[in-house]
Design an enzyme around this catalytic site. Structure first.
Site, PDB file in Angstrom:
ATOM      1  CG  ASP A 151      -1.977   1.057   1.203  1.00 16.19           C
ATOM      2  OD1 ASP A 151      -2.937   0.981   0.421  1.00 16.19           O
ATOM      3  OD2 ASP A 151      -1.818   2.015   1.990  1.00 16.19           O
ATOM      4  CE1 TYR A 197      -4.720   7.277   0.167  1.00 12.75           C
ATOM      5  CE2 TYR A 197      -4.505   7.565   2.535  1.00 12.75           C
ATOM      6  CZ  TYR A 197      -4.575   6.739   1.429  1.00 12.75           C
ATOM      7  OH  TYR A 197      -4.501   5.386   1.589  1.00 12.75           O
ATOM      8  CG  HIS A 199      -5.354  -3.281  -0.105  1.00 15.13           C
ATOM      9  ND1 HIS A 199      -4.780  -2.701  -1.211  1.00 15.13           N
ATOM     10  CD2 HIS A 199      -4.835  -2.614   0.975  1.00 15.13           C
ATOM     11  CE1 HIS A 199      -3.968  -1.733  -0.840  1.00 15.13           C
ATOM     12  NE2 HIS A 199      -3.975  -1.665   0.483  1.00 15.13           N
TER      13      HIS A 199
END
Length: 288
Positions: free
Chosen positions: A107, A208, A267
């Site tokens: 990730d 982010y 994931h």
């Protein structure tokens, strides 16, 4: 959780002007392997890998990324640019006395590992990526509406204060995988404790915000240099955030890359299928 027979050490290391909490296991003179976690985890995201790698003779180095858990949490969005995060890892490798190390990233840890391989390949011995898109592949994928739909949370995280307020709920949702036993109740409690540390929620979301506001993954259209470090990509195809097509065609940017797909994994591939992931890591990092 880490098997009780695994001995590990915990300390803080200053690198790139930030104080990182680092967990280590295995012989101090073993080949170094740096494991980089993603969002919304911390070093415990690698608990199923630390024991097998350390028992195989590797020196396993697992930092909390800046802003996470026990690591320092610099203020401001600019402190979380991909280039800065990449320098944290390069500096950590050098601070521990190495010129290069194996780097394994999942990730956001994978995004940082890709950046390190692109900008400072000399510090990487071998590279392993788990469910993290190569920047050029992600830019290409963003031309497809299906990927934008999966990336909705990236836009949500641009809002002020609300993402921080919602982080515990979002984190519990995000950690769901295809293996119901992937997270034990006590592990989930430790995750929630890590998210609740002062400044942690804002720091985690700032990854982010920096990506969108300051440039980074998914932005820019310049030529991408090839990655010639030996590279293994492990991809759980039931990822709710990243389309499986992101693992297609990586040879364009990573000549000689090996891609292994996990059709039943989410994931969180290293937790959904830890035995297979560990075997692949041991084989690849041993040079086989």
């Amino acid at each position: 959780m880490i098997p009780p027979e695994t001995e590990f050490r915990s300390r803080h290391v200053v690198t790139n002007g930030v104080r990182l909490h680092v967990v280590e296991a295995g012989p101090e003179r073993g080949p170094p392997v740096v494991l980089l976690h993603g969002f919304p985890e911390f070093w415990e995201g690698w608990t199923r890998q630390i024991g097998p790698l350390s028992r195989a003779g590797f020196r396993v180095i697992v930092p909390d990324l800046r802003g996470y858990n026990l690591s320092e949490k610099p203020s401001g969005v600019r402190a979380y640019r991909v280039g800065t995060l990449q320098e944290d890892v390069a500096g950590l490798i050098r601070a521990l006395g190495y010129e290069r190390a194996h780097v394994v990233g999942h990730d956001w840890g994978g995004i940082i590992a890709w950046a390190l391989a692109l900008r400072q390949p000399e510090v990487i011995e071998r590279l392993v990526i788990l469910n993290a898109p190569h920047p050029a592949a992600y830019r290409r994928a963003l031309g497809h509406p299906a990927q934008w739909m999966r990336s909705w949370y990236v836009l949500f995280f641009q809002l002020p204060w609300l993402p921080e307020r919602m982080l515990p709920r979002f984190g519990r949702w995000a950690l769901q995988g295809t293996n119901p036993a992937a997270y034990l109740p006590e592990e989930r409690r430790r995750y929630e404790e890590a998210w609740a540390r002062p400044g942690a929620a804002t720091a985690m979301v700032n990854y982010y915000r920096a990506m969108v506001r300051l440039g980074g993954l998914g932005r820019g259209g310049g030529a991408v240099p090839p990655i010639r470090v030996p590279t293994l990509v492990l991809w759980g195809e039931r990822d709710v955030a990243l389309r499986p097509e992101l693992a297609d065609g990586l040879e364009e940017w990573v000549p000689g890359v090996r891609v292994v797909r996990f059709p039943r994994a989410s994931h969180w591939v290293m937790r959904d299928e830890p035995l297979r992931v560990n075997n692949l890591l041991l084989e690849f990092l041993s040079g086989q």
